[in-house]
Design a protein around this motif. Structure first.
Motif, short mmCIF file in Angstrom:
data_model
loop_
_atom_site.label_atom_id
_atom_site.label_comp_id
_atom_site.label_asym_id
_atom_site.label_seq_id
_atom_site.Cartn_x
_atom_site.Cartn_y
_atom_site.Cartn_z
N THR A 18 45.78 9.82 19.38
CA THR A 18 47.15 10.15 18.97
C THR A 18 47.25 10.71 17.56
O THR A 18 48.30 11.18 17.17
N THR A 19 46.19 10.68 16.80
CA THR A 19 46.24 11.17 15.43
C THR A 19 45.56 12.53 15.30
O THR A 19 44.61 12.83 16.01
N THR A 20 46.08 13.36 14.41
CA THR A 20 45.46 14.66 14.13
C THR A 20 44.74 14.64 12.80
O THR A 20 44.24 15.66 12.36
N THR A 21 44.71 13.48 12.16
CA THR A 21 44.08 13.36 10.85
C THR A 21 42.56 13.51 10.98
O THR A 21 41.94 12.82 11.78
N PRO A 22 41.97 14.40 10.18
CA PRO A 22 40.52 14.57 10.24
C PRO A 22 39.78 13.34 9.71
O PRO A 22 40.26 12.67 8.79
N GLN A 23 38.63 13.08 10.29
CA GLN A 23 37.77 11.97 9.85
C GLN A 23 37.24 12.27 8.46
O GLN A 23 36.92 13.40 8.13
N ARG A 24 37.13 11.23 7.64
CA ARG A 24 36.60 11.37 6.28
C ARG A 24 35.44 10.41 6.08
O ARG A 24 35.38 9.36 6.72
N VAL A 25 34.53 10.79 5.18
CA VAL A 25 33.40 9.94 4.80
C VAL A 25 33.22 10.04 3.29
O VAL A 25 33.70 10.98 2.66
N PHE A 26 32.53 9.05 2.74
CA PHE A 26 32.18 9.12 1.32
C PHE A 26 30.85 9.84 1.20
O PHE A 26 29.88 9.49 1.85
N TRP A 27 30.81 10.86 0.37
CA TRP A 27 29.59 11.63 0.15
C TRP A 27 29.55 12.00 -1.33
O TRP A 27 30.50 12.56 -1.86
N ARG A 28 28.46 11.63 -1.97
CA ARG A 28 28.27 11.88 -3.40
C ARG A 28 29.43 11.34 -4.24
O ARG A 28 29.92 11.99 -5.14
N GLY A 29 29.89 10.15 -3.86
CA GLY A 29 30.92 9.48 -4.62
C GLY A 29 32.33 9.99 -4.40
O GLY A 29 33.26 9.57 -5.08
N ARG A 30 32.51 10.90 -3.47
CA ARG A 30 33.83 11.47 -3.20
C ARG A 30 34.15 11.33 -1.71
O ARG A 30 33.26 11.36 -0.87
N ARG A 31 35.42 11.22 -1.42
CA ARG A 31 35.86 11.16 -0.03
C ARG A 31 36.02 12.59 0.48
O ARG A 31 36.81 13.37 -0.07
N GLN A 32 35.25 12.94 1.51
CA GLN A 32 35.24 14.31 2.03
C GLN A 32 35.61 14.32 3.51
O GLN A 32 35.29 13.39 4.24
N LYS A 33 36.21 15.40 3.94
CA LYS A 33 36.48 15.58 5.36
C LYS A 33 35.18 15.99 6.05
O LYS A 33 34.43 16.82 5.52
N VAL A 34 34.93 15.43 7.21
CA VAL A 34 33.67 15.67 7.92
C VAL A 34 33.53 17.15 8.27
O VAL A 34 32.45 17.73 8.13
N TYR A 35 34.61 17.81 8.70
CA TYR A 35 34.50 19.22 9.07
C TYR A 35 34.07 20.07 7.87
O TYR A 35 33.36 21.06 8.05
N GLN A 36 34.47 19.69 6.66
CA GLN A 36 34.04 20.44 5.48
C GLN A 36 32.54 20.30 5.27
O GLN A 36 31.85 21.29 4.99
N LEU A 37 32.02 19.08 5.42
CA LEU A 37 30.58 18.87 5.26
C LEU A 37 29.79 19.63 6.32
O LEU A 37 28.74 20.21 6.03
N VAL A 38 30.29 19.65 7.56
CA VAL A 38 29.61 20.39 8.63
C VAL A 38 29.58 21.88 8.30
O VAL A 38 28.53 22.52 8.38
#
Length: 91
Positions: A18-38
């Motif tokens: 039900t959510t459209t919010t992109p998944q986020r992860v911590f990478w190099r001390g910052r919260r990043q959207k997974v699609y950006q890392l991909v």
């Protein structure tokens, strides 16, 4: 983190349908959207201040490499207008 291939061809992250919010992860001390890392991982270079990751499928939860492209904000806005007009067919 798991991703699910859905019937539209998108590879979605997250657990709630039900959510459209992109998944986020911590990478190099910052919260990043997974699609950006991909997208940046596939490109093999760091993002610039003027670039964004475009979802050609218009699905913010999608991390499918074929649906992501790096470009400008102007290109991203144009994509969104075209997607609304044409309802991108996920080919």
């Amino acid at each position: 983190m798991a991703a699910t291939l859905v019937d539209t061809g998108c590879l979605e992250t997250g657990t709630s349908a039900t959510t459209t919010t992109p998944q986020r992860v911590f990478w190099r001390g910052r919260r990043q959207k997974v699609y950006q890392l991909v997208a940046w991982g596939l490109l093999g270079e760091l993002p610039s201040k003027r670039s964004v990751v475009r979802h050609l499928c218009n699905n913010r939860r999608c991390i499918h490499p074929d649906h992501l492209k790096v470009g400008t904000q102007a290109q991203n806005l144009r994509d969104q207008r075209l997607n609304r007009a044409n309802n991108w067919p996920h080919q």
